[in-house]
Design a protein around this motif. Sequence first.
Motif, PDB file in Angstrom:
ATOM      1  N   ASN A 141       0.826  -1.204   0.000  1.00 35.25           N
ATOM      2  CA  ASN A 141       0.000   0.000   0.000  1.00 35.25           C
ATOM      3  C   ASN A 141       0.862   1.255   0.000  1.00 35.25           C
ATOM      4  O   ASN A 141       2.060   1.210   0.306  1.00 35.25           O
ATOM      5  N   TYR A 142       0.235   2.379  -0.311  1.00 39.41           N
ATOM      6  CA  TYR A 142       0.956   3.655  -0.398  1.00 39.41           C
ATOM      7  C   TYR A 142       1.673   4.027   0.899  1.00 39.41           C
ATOM      8  O   TYR A 142       2.665   4.756   0.889  1.00 39.41           O
ATOM      9  N   VAL A 168       4.521   3.864  -6.238  1.00 37.99           N
ATOM     10  CA  VAL A 168       3.231   4.242  -5.651  1.00 37.99           C
ATOM     11  C   VAL A 168       3.461   5.485  -4.795  1.00 37.99           C
ATOM     12  O   VAL A 168       4.172   5.415  -3.793  1.00 37.99           O
ATOM     13  N   LYS A 171       3.319   8.372  -2.064  1.00 36.49           N
ATOM     14  CA  LYS A 171       2.966   8.279  -0.644  1.00 36.49           C
ATOM     15  C   LYS A 171       1.724   9.078  -0.292  1.00 36.49           C
ATOM     16  O   LYS A 171       1.208   8.972   0.826  1.00 36.49           O
ATOM     17  N   GLY A 219      -1.229   8.681  -1.493  1.00 37.92           N
ATOM     18  CA  GLY A 219      -2.425   7.845  -1.532  1.00 37.92           C
ATOM     19  C   GLY A 219      -3.371   8.133  -2.679  1.00 37.92           C
ATOM     20  O   GLY A 219      -4.463   7.566  -2.730  1.00 37.92           O
ATOM     21  N   ALA A 230      -4.473   3.095  -2.647  1.00 38.37           N
ATOM     22  CA  ALA A 230      -3.404   3.134  -3.647  1.00 38.37           C
ATOM     23  C   ALA A 230      -2.339   2.114  -3.273  1.00 38.37           C
ATOM     24  O   ALA A 230      -1.908   2.042  -2.124  1.00 38.37           O
ATOM     25  N   GLN A 231      -1.942   1.313  -4.261  1.00 33.08           N
ATOM     26  CA  GLN A 231      -1.031   0.203  -3.968  1.00 33.08           C
ATOM     27  C   GLN A 231      -0.296  -0.224  -5.230  1.00 33.08           C
ATOM     28  O   GLN A 231      -0.534   0.324  -6.315  1.00 33.08           O
TER      29      GLN A 231
END
Length: 289
Positions: free
Chosen positions: A86-87, A106, A108, A110, A247-248
């Motif tokens: 994940n972010y 990705v 940070k 999000g 977000a990932q």
Amino acid sequence: MKKFSLAICILASLVALAFQLKPVKRVAHTFKASLDTPSLINKDSLTIRSRVNVPEGYKRVVYAKGSFEDYLRNYKLKPFGSKIINYDDTEYFWQGGHIGILEIPVPKNGLQQCADALIRIRSEYLWKNNRKDEIGFNFTSGHYCSWNKYAEGYRPKVNGSKVTFNKTARVDHSKANFYKYLNLIYMYSGTLSLYNELSEIKDVSTLKIGDMLIKGGTPGHIVMICDEVINDQGEKRFLLFQGNTPAQSVHLVKNLEDSNISPWYQLKKDAVIPVSNYTFDSSKFVRFK
């Protein structure tokens, strides 16, 4: 009485043993099937094309070198077994639905969620191929925001559903500013804007690499075709990748419905299509302009 009781015990033991052997038999059949089915995954390969083998009886559809289709098919992957992150650097709760992680950072913040990840991949391709004037997307409000105008210093002023653009920044065509532009698109665009903006592909026989399966909404979801094979009967199979919410890592998904041909998918119009941790229905196929 003792003999009768002993006979009952023996019979009960045999019944229990029979039930215990049934799962073993099924496991043995499954194991034999896995041995008989050639592996479609090359674990030591670092591109989509080299990571996944072509199913027996199929061949890859040929696309021109340098095309968007060729770009996606040869997208770089992290080493096999890499996890979806994940972010915020935490591991995604489910790691069972993918066979590859794309080499795409990705942010940070999000913001780079499912639609945003595909917008980024498309935009980076246009940037790298000197087609920057084609970079532009609609906001959910329907207002078009192009990279060229952003680079010239125009910024949106958003007031509810009303959006105006005014020149409030200096001219900046740098790549760093390009990613600031993408962050703006992530904020105001998504599956709903792409669903409304892009034309539907009504003839699924024309599906190709770069096309997307989309369910518009808040939330909705979207996946992109990243490889394509065909057999002598004209039947096609496809590979899919996706971003997600939160977000990932963008990842190449398994086909959890058909392990014999996974990760390849057969895509049909108006079908219920399970993709990793999401099931598409009432969806449509679309293509970037």
